[in-house]
Design an enzyme around this catalytic site. Structure first.
Site, short mmCIF file in Angstrom:
data_model
loop_
_atom_site.label_atom_id
_atom_site.label_comp_id
_atom_site.label_asym_id
_atom_site.label_seq_id
_atom_site.Cartn_x
_atom_site.Cartn_y
_atom_site.Cartn_z
N THR A 176 -16.19 65.28 37.21
CA THR A 176 -18.23 64.77 36.73
C THR A 176 -17.40 63.46 36.07
OG1 THR A 176 -18.33 67.17 36.77
CG2 THR A 176 -19.91 65.74 34.57
N PHE A 178 -19.08 61.26 32.71
CA PHE A 178 -19.79 61.52 31.43
C PHE A 178 -20.24 60.45 30.72
CE2 PHE A 178 -17.96 65.80 31.56
CZ PHE A 178 -18.65 66.68 31.44
#
Length: 291
Positions: A176, A178
């Site tokens: 992921t 960010f």
């Protein structure tokens, strides 16, 4: 014990969420502040309860995180950094539980979708829940050995669960991305090393407007790494674009490209100029090598 806003970072979710894990990875000395929604996380930073916000924007398996692109332009914050967090899912259960005891597994819809092989192997029933950490807390509170959760190792630590199996995600590359948000912009400067410029724009409602608007990036050799479109104001003809390029606005090539973009657009707004994370180039090198 009271904590200072200057050493606090806000994230969306409950303690033990993957966003919480990202906060600890980047700012281990900071206090992580859980927020019920992305809007709340933005507000915690904007209103001074936290210095930074850790916001997920993309996942290598699930794609873009819903709603973020809509919320960023109106957040009142600036992007000052990026972080790539590997996602390693764990099958969490009450202490003393055996895998053969489990009948159903609860987690966020994306986490469930990323662990399909496990369900087929063990014959488990997936149940969609609001989030990963919340699922772990529910397992701890219900005390039912027939129910497990898919969440992070941090969630196990937070809610007193044990990991029956680690790294259960189907894709080893599950990561992921960010973005780190702040009230104040932090410009690293054009000579500080590789940087990323994130911005939003709206094109004029004329034929080939997008093609013309983006032409400057091609002719000036600027690498555009992201281009996302989404509807705004409830109108199917009003489209806003979120884009990212590698380079600083003061670089000649980027400056010329942005000038051409501005000429063919109704609005161009830079959301942040920040250092490029090394993972960008590591993953690109692996792709070029065919790994």
């Amino acid at each position: 014990m009271t904590t200072s806003p200057d050493t606090t970072i806000a994230f969306q979710g409950m303690p033990g969420a993957y966003s919480h894990l990202a906060c600890r990875a980047v700012f281990p000395e900071f206090t992580a502040l859980p927020s019920a929604s992305f809007e709340d996380a933005f507000a915690n930073v904007r209103e001074g309860r936290a210095k930074y916000g850790m916001i997920p924007i993309d996942n290598s398996v699930a794609g873009r995180v819903a709603d973020i692109h809509h919320l960023l332009p109106g957040s009142g914050l600036h992007i000052i950094g990026e972080h790539y967090q590997p996602v390693h899912h764990h099958l969490l259960a009450l202490p003393g539980t055996k895998i053969e005891d489990i009948r159903e597994v609860r987690s966020h819809v994306h986490a469930l979708g990323q662990c399909r092989k496990l369900f087929r192997e063990l014959g488990l029933t997936p149940v969609v829940a609001a989030d990963t950490a919340g699922s772990a807390r529910e397992v701890a509170e219900r005390g039912d050995r027939h129910i497990a959760a898919i969440a992070s190792e941090l969630a196990a630590e937070t809610y007193g669960l044990v990991s029956l199996r680690a790294n259960i995600e189907d894709a080893a590359h599950n990561t992921t991305r960010f973005i780190i948000m702040s009230r104040e912009a932090v410009d690293p400067g054009p000579k500080s090393g590789p940087v990323v410029t994130s911005f939003v724009f709206k094109v004029r409602n004329v034929p080939a407007a997008l093609y013309k608007a983006l032409g400057g990036f091609s002719t000036n050799g600027v690498n555009m790494t992201k281009l996302e479109s989404y509807q705004i104001d409830g109108q199917f003809v009003a489209t806003q674009f979120f884009a990212e390029v590698e380079g600083h606005p003061d670089d000649r090539a980027v400056r010329l490209a942005l000038e051409e973009l501005d000429f063919f657009s109704r609005e161009v707004r830079i959301l942040g100029v920040y250092p490029a994370h090394p993972y960008r180039f590591l993953s690109r090198a692996k792709l070029d090598a065919g790994e």
